[in-house]
Design an enzyme around this catalytic site. Structure first.
Site, PDB file in Angstrom:
ATOM      1  N   ASP A 256       0.824  -1.210   0.000  1.00 45.91           N
ATOM      2  CA  ASP A 256       0.000   0.000   0.000  1.00 45.91           C
ATOM      3  C   ASP A 256       0.855   1.255   0.000  1.00 45.91           C
ATOM      4  O   ASP A 256       1.980   1.264   0.503  1.00 45.91           O
ATOM      5  CB  ASP A 256      -0.890   0.030   1.254  1.00 45.91           C
ATOM      6  N   LYS A 257       0.284   2.341  -0.522  1.00 44.60           N
ATOM      7  CA  LYS A 257       0.965   3.629  -0.464  1.00 44.60           C
ATOM      8  C   LYS A 257       0.710   4.315   0.865  1.00 44.60           C
ATOM      9  O   LYS A 257       1.651   4.635   1.593  1.00 44.60           O
ATOM     10  CB  LYS A 257       0.506   4.541  -1.615  1.00 44.60           C
TER      11      LYS A 257
END
Length: 673
Positions: free
Chosen positions: A296-297
């Site tokens: 995930d960012k």
């Protein structure tokens, strides 16, 4: 059971009927921590020799540290491949395991091998004891590989453990066990100029599967070809030649063979964005980095990586510079090979869901003993339901680029149609607003000028800049657009195709649940365990399962459960359900103009064999705790703000690879978190 959903491309079919609750995630970066679980089942940030302790990290709350103190495993682990060291070893034929290991350990090892076919080898391992001398350890590694080529040895200094090699298990499902053993001995020997030939195989489809496996697992070591001899066809495998010494000096060859592994901790960065920054600082290509999965960012994430052509010392010299960009490296050490995409068991999640409230309550800070008591009951019911019954194994919004004007699956569809120009223009579709990336994209679509757009595109936009450089060099016509896509790493190119197939899979599972219900039905595909064969390696995706079609009688007798039902990801080697869902797939692909699609894009070197994904997934090691939070409404105390109490939910769990925590929360909360 259905509910309206704002999550793009993620339908809202659930498997449990509990009420759920409202809440919000990712209020703070530290609320969403993702830790990769490696192929050996260890969290990658739990090794004792890492440079920064988790509990001293500013990212961790005291509650998180207390929780993690109970889940640390394999202290002192060193996964360096010691048997790859350049030391003098006797001929394998002279090895005697009774002498090297001791007779009692050797006998225990023989018994361990006999039990592999009767139990789940992915969960089994045997400790051979501790070996202080590294040369002794190297002898143990090599002797076991020669005697039992289907085993792999792992050093957790100074201990050596042994388990079945998953690559061997996968190959033995394609060829005979004797052939698989002989092939692994051939690979292990690494005799220059040698070759190995599998037995006759008249099935082109089967030979293709073998070629694909060998290329994926051993492509840098060997090259394969099919040949015809006296009316029969077989596959021959030859070791690749090691470089061209007449044109490359020894120092250059040595540098090419350097691999350095490390743990990457990144904060609020895309994986490719972090890689692009490190590559520029080190003077290497982004493709020189390999990893098991993309994280995930908007989170703090820990994952394993390997970089080629950079020594551990050189990488350590750059760590301070990287930390300025929210990139932290630890466990830096030499290894003998790159990482392969998908070589992980899953991910561990430490999450906080804040501002809890029952459904139908508008006040995010609803307080009072009654409300808190009700919330506690709702949370417990929801989590126990999901723990027992699982959740629909949808691909999460991040698979498609949630919130984007044009999503990744639309780009993937254009690529499958081999419309490279449309795919590029979709890729550069701007978001609403006039932020720098959108301004640059809008300029490209209006002017078709890649050079000017490159000057406008922020340095942080690695993918866009790679594409623009290629478009500037090769032009914006069909050939230039093809070169632009080829400028991206293979894993990124294939990501867009996978996004399209993921969208179809999500729609298929929603249609399956709404039309056929929550029981296994005739024509469904299920996985069936056979003697000597491992169960599904994870609840994410698999291409190696033994697929069975449910019969009328099996449906009536309830032989299979919904948790055993699989749905195929579209591809060129999968079979589709033999009921109305199979027909749905064909109609769905036809609507998108893919009725004759072979799921190959030769010009981009992309091939989608497809795989089977379980309809349900289950969280493991689920732990949770409700916490009371106090905030002040209407400003600080000086402004007369009123104190408001709310509840937050801290939880941790493990998911298999390719499963999404946000989707697990969605089933739990009965809304998009």
């Amino acid at each position: 059971m259905k509910q309206d959903s704002d999550a793009v491309n993620v339908p809202a079919c659930f498997v449990s009927s509990h009420e759920g609750f409202h809440g919000s995630i990712k209020n703070f970066i530290k609320d969403f921590v993702v830790t990769e679980i490696d192929i050996n089942g260890h969290q990658v940030n739990t090794v004792a020799d890492k440079q920064t302790s988790d509990c001293s990290s500013s990212y961790k709350t005291s509650a998180e540290c207390k929780e993690n103190s109970h889940s640390l495993v394999s202290q002192g682990t060193d996964f360096s491949a010691e048997y790859g060291e350049d030391i003098a070893l006797p001929s394998p034929e002279t090895f005697d395991l009774g002498v090297i290991l001791g007779q009692s350990v050797s006998d225990e090892l023989e018994q361990f091998v006999l039990t592999l076919k009767d139990e789940n080898p992915a969960k089994q391992e045997l400790s051979l004891g501790s070996f202080a001398d590294k040369h002794h350890r190297a002898n143990v590694h090599r002797a076991i590989r020669h005697r039992f080529p289907f085993l792999m040895t792992v050093t957790i200094q100074p201990e050596i453990r042994v388990r079945e090699d998953p690559d061997y298990r996968e190959l033995s499902q394609l060829v005979t066990e004797d052939e698989a053993e002989d092939f692994f001995r051939f690979i292990d020997a690494k005799v220059q100029g040698s070759s190995y030939t599998f037995g006759p195989d008249d099935s082109k489809e089967h030979r293709t599967a073998v070629h694909h496996f060998l290329s994926k697992r051993f492509g840098k070591l060997v090259e394969t070809k099919s040949f015809n001899d006296k009316g029969t066809t077989a596959i021959s495998v030859r070791l690749r030649e090691r470089g061209r010494p007449k044109k490359r000096c020894a120092d250059e060859r040595k540098e090419e063979e350097v691999y350095t592994a490390f743990i990457l901790c990144k904060e609020n960065l895309e994986t490719l964005e972090a890689i692009s920054y490190m590559a520029a600082a080190l003077g290497v290509l982004p493709s020189d980095f390999t990893y098991a999965g993309i994280k995930d960012k908007r989170a703090i994430t820990y994952q394993s990586m390997v970089i080629k052509k950079v020594s551990p010392q050189r990488l350590k010299e750059k760590t301070f510079e990287f930390e300025k960009r929210g990139i932290h490296l630890s466990q830096i050490h030499s290894v003998s090979e790159p990482l392969r995409l998908g070589r992980l068991q899953g991910n561990h999640f430490d999450l906080v869901v804040r501002d809890l409230r029952p459904h139908g309550t508008g006040d995010a800070h609803s307080s009072g003993a009654h409300t808190h008591t009700r919330l506690a009951a709702l949370v417990e019911e929801a989590l126990e339901n999901v723990k027992a019954r699982g959740f629909v194994n949808y691909y999460g919004p991040q698979r498609f680029g949630s919130g984007q004007s044009v999503q990744s699956d639309q780009v993937g569809l254009a690529l499958l149609k081999e419309d490279m120009v449309s795919a590029v223009r979709l890729f550069f579709t701007p978001e609403k607003g006039d932020d720098p990336p959108s301004h640059a994209k809008r300029h490209f679509l209006q002017t078709n000028n890649a050079k000017e757009t490159l000057a406008l595109m922020p340095l942080s936009k690695a993918r866009e800049r790679l594409m623009l450089r290629a478009l500037n060099r090769y032009g914006t016509g069909p050939d230039g657009c093809t070169q632009a896509w080829l400028s991206l790493p293979h894993s990124m190119r294939v990501f867009y195709l996978h996004a399209y197939c993921s969208r179809v899979w999500n729609e298929a599972v929603a249609h399956r649940l709404s039309t056929l219900g929550h029981r296994a039905k005739r024509g469904d595909l299920v996985w069936v365990e056979k003697k000597g064969q491992n169960k599904l390696e994870d609840a994410g995706e698999t291409c190696s399962a033994q697929i069975h079609v449910v019969t009328d009688q099996e449906e009536q007798e309830g032989i299979y459960t919904l948790g055993q039902v699989l749905l195929p990801m579209p591809g060129n080697t999968v079979k589709y359900p033999e009921n109305a869902i199979g027909t749905w797939y064909q109609e769905r692909l036809t609507r998108d103009g893919l009725s004759d699609c072979r799921f190959r894009v030769s010009s981009l070197k992309l091939n989608l064999p497809g795989c089977y994904r379980p309809l349900l997934a289950f969280p493991r090691n689920l732990r949770y705790q409700l916490q009371r939070e106090t905030s002040r409404e209407g400003g600080g105390e000086a402004s007369g703000g009123r104190k408001q109490d709310s509840l937050a939910l801290a939880l941790s769990f493990d998911l298999d690879s390719s499963c999404y925590a946000t989707i697990c929360l969605r089933e739990t909360m009965k809304c998009d978190p």
